[in-house]
Scaffold this motif. Structure first.
Motif, PDB file in Angstrom:
ATOM      1  N   GLY A 260       0.801  -1.217   0.000  1.00  0.00           N
ATOM      2  CA  GLY A 260       0.000   0.000   0.000  1.00  0.00           C
ATOM      3  C   GLY A 260       0.833   1.265   0.000  1.00  0.00           C
ATOM      4  N   HIS A 261       1.916   1.296   0.781  1.00  0.00           N
ATOM      5  CA  HIS A 261       2.717   2.519   0.878  1.00  0.00           C
ATOM      6  C   HIS A 261       3.402   2.861  -0.443  1.00  0.00           C
ATOM      7  CE1 HIS A 261       4.368   5.534   3.677  1.00  0.00           C
ATOM      8  NE2 HIS A 261       5.429   5.515   2.899  1.00  0.00           N
ATOM      9  N   PHE A 262       3.604   1.868  -1.294  1.00  0.00           N
ATOM     10  CA  PHE A 262       4.253   2.127  -2.578  1.00  0.00           C
ATOM     11  C   PHE A 262       3.335   2.883  -3.527  1.00  0.00           C
ATOM     12  CE2 PHE A 262       6.381  -1.909  -1.190  1.00  0.00           C
ATOM     13  CZ  PHE A 262       7.576  -1.298  -0.823  1.00  0.00           C
ATOM     14  N   ALA A 263       2.061   3.014  -3.183  1.00  0.00           N
ATOM     15  CA  ALA A 263       1.162   3.853  -3.975  1.00  0.00           C
ATOM     16  C   ALA A 263       1.568   5.321  -3.894  1.00  0.00           C
ATOM     17  CB  ALA A 263      -0.276   3.689  -3.491  1.00  0.00           C
ATOM     18  N   LEU A 264       2.427   5.674  -2.926  1.00  0.00           N
ATOM     19  CA  LEU A 264       2.843   7.061  -2.728  1.00  0.00           C
ATOM     20  C   LEU A 264       4.030   7.444  -3.602  1.00  0.00           C
ATOM     21  CD1 LEU A 264       2.519   7.231   1.164  1.00  0.00           C
ATOM     22  CD2 LEU A 264       0.891   8.049  -0.547  1.00  0.00           C
ATOM     23  N   ARG A 265       4.433   6.559  -4.518  1.00  0.00           N
ATOM     24  CA  ARG A 265       5.452   6.970  -5.489  1.00  0.00           C
ATOM     25  C   ARG A 265       4.959   8.206  -6.228  1.00  0.00           C
ATOM     26  NH1 ARG A 265       9.197   3.100  -7.929  1.00  0.00           N
ATOM     27  NH2 ARG A 265       8.941   4.402  -9.752  1.00  0.00           N
ATOM     28  N   ARG A 266       5.839   9.157  -6.420  1.00  0.00           N
ATOM     29  CA  ARG A 266       5.401  10.420  -7.005  1.00  0.00           C
ATOM     30  C   ARG A 266       5.487  10.456  -8.523  1.00  0.00           C
ATOM     31  NH1 ARG A 266       8.396  13.344  -1.995  1.00  0.00           N
ATOM     32  NH2 ARG A 266       6.650  13.117  -0.529  1.00  0.00           N
ATOM     33  N   ASP A 267       5.804   9.327  -9.140  1.00  0.00           N
ATOM     34  CA  ASP A 267       5.752   9.250 -10.595  1.00  0.00           C
ATOM     35  C   ASP A 267       4.548   8.417 -11.044  1.00  0.00           C
ATOM     36  OD1 ASP A 267       6.618   6.816  -9.724  1.00  0.00           O
ATOM     37  OD2 ASP A 267       8.331   6.668 -11.071  1.00  0.00           O
ATOM     38  N   LYS A 268       3.538   8.332 -10.189  1.00  0.00           N
ATOM     39  CA  LYS A 268       2.291   7.653 -10.518  1.00  0.00           C
ATOM     40  C   LYS A 268       1.148   8.660 -10.599  1.00  0.00           C
ATOM     41  CE  LYS A 268       3.138   3.074  -8.437  1.00  0.00           C
ATOM     42  NZ  LYS A 268       2.646   2.095  -7.435  1.00  0.00           N
ATOM     43  N   PHE A 411       9.231  -0.580  -9.377  1.00  0.00           N
ATOM     44  CA  PHE A 411       7.985   0.140  -9.637  1.00  0.00           C
ATOM     45  C   PHE A 411       6.899  -0.323  -8.671  1.00  0.00           C
ATOM     46  CE2 PHE A 411       3.820  -0.149 -11.803  1.00  0.00           C
ATOM     47  CZ  PHE A 411       3.520   1.195 -11.806  1.00  0.00           C
ATOM     48  N   SER A 412       6.545  -1.597  -8.754  1.00  0.00           N
ATOM     49  CA  SER A 412       5.429  -2.090  -7.951  1.00  0.00           C
ATOM     50  C   SER A 412       5.795  -2.235  -6.487  1.00  0.00           C
ATOM     51  CB  SER A 412       4.942  -3.435  -8.503  1.00  0.00           C
ATOM     52  OG  SER A 412       5.998  -4.362  -8.561  1.00  0.00           O
ATOM     53  N   MET A 413       7.087  -2.443  -6.173  1.00  0.00           N
ATOM     54  CA  MET A 413       7.508  -2.649  -4.790  1.00  0.00           C
ATOM     55  C   MET A 413       8.690  -1.753  -4.463  1.00  0.00           C
ATOM     56  SD  MET A 413       7.106  -6.767  -4.620  1.00  0.00           S
ATOM     57  CE  MET A 413       5.570  -7.544  -5.150  1.00  0.00           C
ATOM     58  N   ALA A 414       8.622  -0.530  -4.898  1.00  0.00           N
ATOM     59  CA  ALA A 414       9.679   0.441  -4.612  1.00  0.00           C
ATOM     60  C   ALA A 414       9.044   1.817  -4.424  1.00  0.00           C
ATOM     61  CB  ALA A 414      10.712   0.479  -5.741  1.00  0.00           C
ATOM     62  N   LEU A 415       9.625   2.607  -3.534  1.00  0.00           N
ATOM     63  CA  LEU A 415       9.079   3.926  -3.213  1.00  0.00           C
ATOM     64  C   LEU A 415       9.783   5.032  -3.976  1.00  0.00           C
ATOM     65  CD1 LEU A 415       7.040   5.486  -1.470  1.00  0.00           C
ATOM     66  CD2 LEU A 415       8.804   5.626   0.301  1.00  0.00           C
TER      67      LEU A 415
END
Length: 609
Positions: A260-268, A411-415
């Motif tokens: 869930g926290h990886f949704a906070l990537r700022r290139d999404k 991507f999917s598992m990186a912040l």
């Protein structure tokens, strides 16, 4: 009276006839039209000029300049139709507008220059089909960048030179002398700029060649200028407002998904459900709308967010896909959308209360940790908020410098960041060893770094593993054990480690009694592990005796899987279609997403496994 089966069968025939008379299904029209556009574009470029027809006799009465202009128009329209074919298959509105405008020009060129009534009729028929099914071509344009202008200039320039050589050689009977290849190439280059070249022609062929080369040059300049000066559509970015809303959802529902926290990537980018209680984050890569993990927020609101995601995909004609969702997430995705799911691998999760270094199964890890501790290494496990700015900066620089590849992976598992003030709950584990006097490295005694992001209030998820290549093997085992042992003090009850692709196939394929198909599949995965670290990552995870949670990829149909796989590899950093570094503008960018929850490099991974 015929039986029911005969009646049903007899009723199918008129139904099929009616379906044929109605024409193709609307959803199949873009594919058919795109293919037809490709064929007509090729016809406009390579179809021979008919010299024994009534149209040819009538065309001879027209001025020579008209025939030359028609020849140039035929080539240019053919090239543009080839370029538009893919956009038509994806239902792009702009491609439809351009094709409708070009087809009448192509039809006139087919008649005036190539003297082909069939070619003219086919062009007009295709235009009629486009007008008839105009409602099917409503997809919005993709996010774009002005860097496409440079790529267009290079590609179109190469195409123009190649086609130009064919044009120069297309009138062998009218060429004076025997010009060399270099003279022909020089003639093409001059002609693209609108000047005469060294090759001379008879019977007015020089006008046809000159107009055609000039049209190619004009086409290259026009398309490049359009891409360079059109309004730029920004790439996907998570706005501060969107990030704040996502953090509120994670504060309430973040315990459900370790990703869930990886949704906070700022290139999404992100789409929210109508109620605002759920969201799906995604990035568009090569026409694939790629989401990762489960939707964020309340499970009851997931269908609304998923519906918005699918509507966005339909509006832009993107291929929807989800990487790494849980079993619950996969069930909701498939139920709400009709998509299909395929098991991708397993996530290793360690329950802190059950973890121990005792026992035979943990002997190798226990011995390695004791050996490294005797070598003088010490560990520290702290919240990111407890580190000072200078130490955080040193850790960031060290992690970027110790990266084992030229491109960032994940991507999917990186912040994609370490030590951001908004991520104060993240956990950073570091390994230190005092160096001899005068031999201290650029980062002091720092030798390895592990970065964990929050997983709800009582969990954490491993995001990054980096180590100094000069450090002793086993740094990653040391820091994982240290993090698990310090977890109770941090209020952490469960830790998500690396994701192991195709873990079940590797595990079952090495067992006694495995069948030939399963053994062959495992052998292929072992072979691919030379480049993608599939087997070694699985074995590294298995050292810590985790429980395995399956993860899935969700897709529309089987034929989309190769495209989704390529897009996923681009997003994760395994494949790069970017411009070479020498052609990129500005300084080298800061590190983007951190590693795909893998070790720093292949050598370190093999040593750890």
């Amino acid at each position: 009276m015929p039986d029911s089966q005969d009646a049903e069968t007899s009723g199918e025939v008129p139904h099929r006839i009616r379906r044929l008379l109605r024409g193709p299904r609307p959803e199949a029209v873009p594919t058919v039209v795109g293919t037809a556009c490709t064929l007509i574009g090729l016809m406009d470029i390579v179809f021979p000029r008919l010299r024994h027809s009534r149209v040819h006799a009538l065309a001879e009465l027209l001025p020579g300049a008209v025939s030359s202009l028609a020849a140039a128009a035929s080539i240019v329209v053919g090239l543009l139709l080839l370029m538009l074919a893919h956009g038509l298959k994806r239902r792009k509105r702009r491609a439809w507008v351009a094709a409708v405008a070009l087809l009448p020009v192509g039809a006139a060129a087919q008649l005036l220059y190539r003297h082909s009534v069939i070619g003219m009729v086919l062009s007009l028929v295709l235009m009629g089909v486009l007008l008839r099914y105009r409602a099917e071509f409503a997809a919005l344009p993709d996010p774009r960048s002005r860097w496409r202008a440079l790529a267009n200039f290079v590609v179109m320039g190469a195409v123009s030179v190649t086609v130009g050589l064919l044009i120069v050689r297309s009138h062998p009977d009218a060429i004076e002398g025997s010009p060399s290849l270099s003279e022909q190439l020089e003639h093409v280059l001059w002609g693209l700029f609108g000047f005469e070249g060294p090759v001379a022609y008879r019977h007015g062929a020089d006008y046809t060649v000159g107009y055609s080369l000039g049209a190619l040059g004009l086409l290259t300049v026009a398309t490049t200028a359009y891409l360079a000066f059109r309004p730029e559509h920004p790439a996907a970015r998570l706005t501060p407002g969107d990030e704040e809303r996502l953090r509120e959802l994670l504060a309430t529902h973040g315990r459900r998904d370790s990703l869930g926290h990886f949704a906070l990537r700022r290139d999404k980018a992100v789409v929210f459900s109508p109620s605002g209680k759920a969201a799906v984050c995604y990035r568009v890569v090569s026409g694939v709308m790629l989401a990762s993990g489960d939707p964020v927020g309340d499970v009851e609101a997931w269908p609304g967010a998923i519906a918005c995601f699918m509507e966005e995909a339909r509006a832009h004609s993107w291929t929807p896909a989800v990487m790494g969702c849980s079993e619950t997430g996969g069930e909701v995705w498939t139920r709400e959308t009709g998509l299909d799911a395929l098991e991708l691998g397993d996530e290793a999760i360690v329950d802190v209360a059950d973890f121990t270094l005792s026992g035979r199964a943990m002997r190798n890890v226990r011995q390695m940790v004791k050996r490294i501790e005797r070598a003088g290494y010490q560990t520290r496990v702290r919240r990111a908020a407890d580190l000072g700015p200078e130490e955080l900066e040193a850790i960031r620089r060290a992690a970027a410098d110790w990266r084992g590849t030229d491109t960032e992976r994940g991507f999917s598992m990186a912040l994609g960041r370490i030590g951001d003030p908004a991520d104060g709950d993240a956990v950073i584990a570091t390994a230190h060893k005092a160096a001899d006097e005068g031999a201290e490295g650029p980062y002091g005694d720092l030798k390895a770094v592990l970065h964990f992001v929050p997983w709800g209030r009582d969990g954490m998820s491993l995001e990054l593993m980096r180590r100094d290549r000069s450090a002793d093997p086993g740094m990653n085992e040391l820091l994982i054990v240290a993090a698990l042992q310090a977890a109770p003090e941090l209020g952490v009850e469960r830790v998500s480690l690396n994701f192991a692709m195709f873990r079940s196939a590797l595990a079952r394929g090495e067992k006694l009694g495995a069948g030939p198909v399963l053994r062959g599949w495992r052998a292929l995965l072992v072979f691919l592990s030379r480049w993608f670290q599939i087997e070694s990552l699985y074995k590294f995870n298995a050292k810590f005796q985790p429980r395995w949670e399956p993860r899935f990829v969700v897709f529309r149909n089987t034929r989309d899987l190769p495209r989704i796989g390529l897009a996923a590899m681009q997003a994760e950093g395994f494949v790069s279609l970017a411009l070479p570094r020498l052609l990129r503008r500005g300084p080298r960018p800061e590190p983007r997403p951190c590693a795909h929850r893998q070790l720093a490099d292949g050598q370190g991974l093999q040593q750890a496994a």
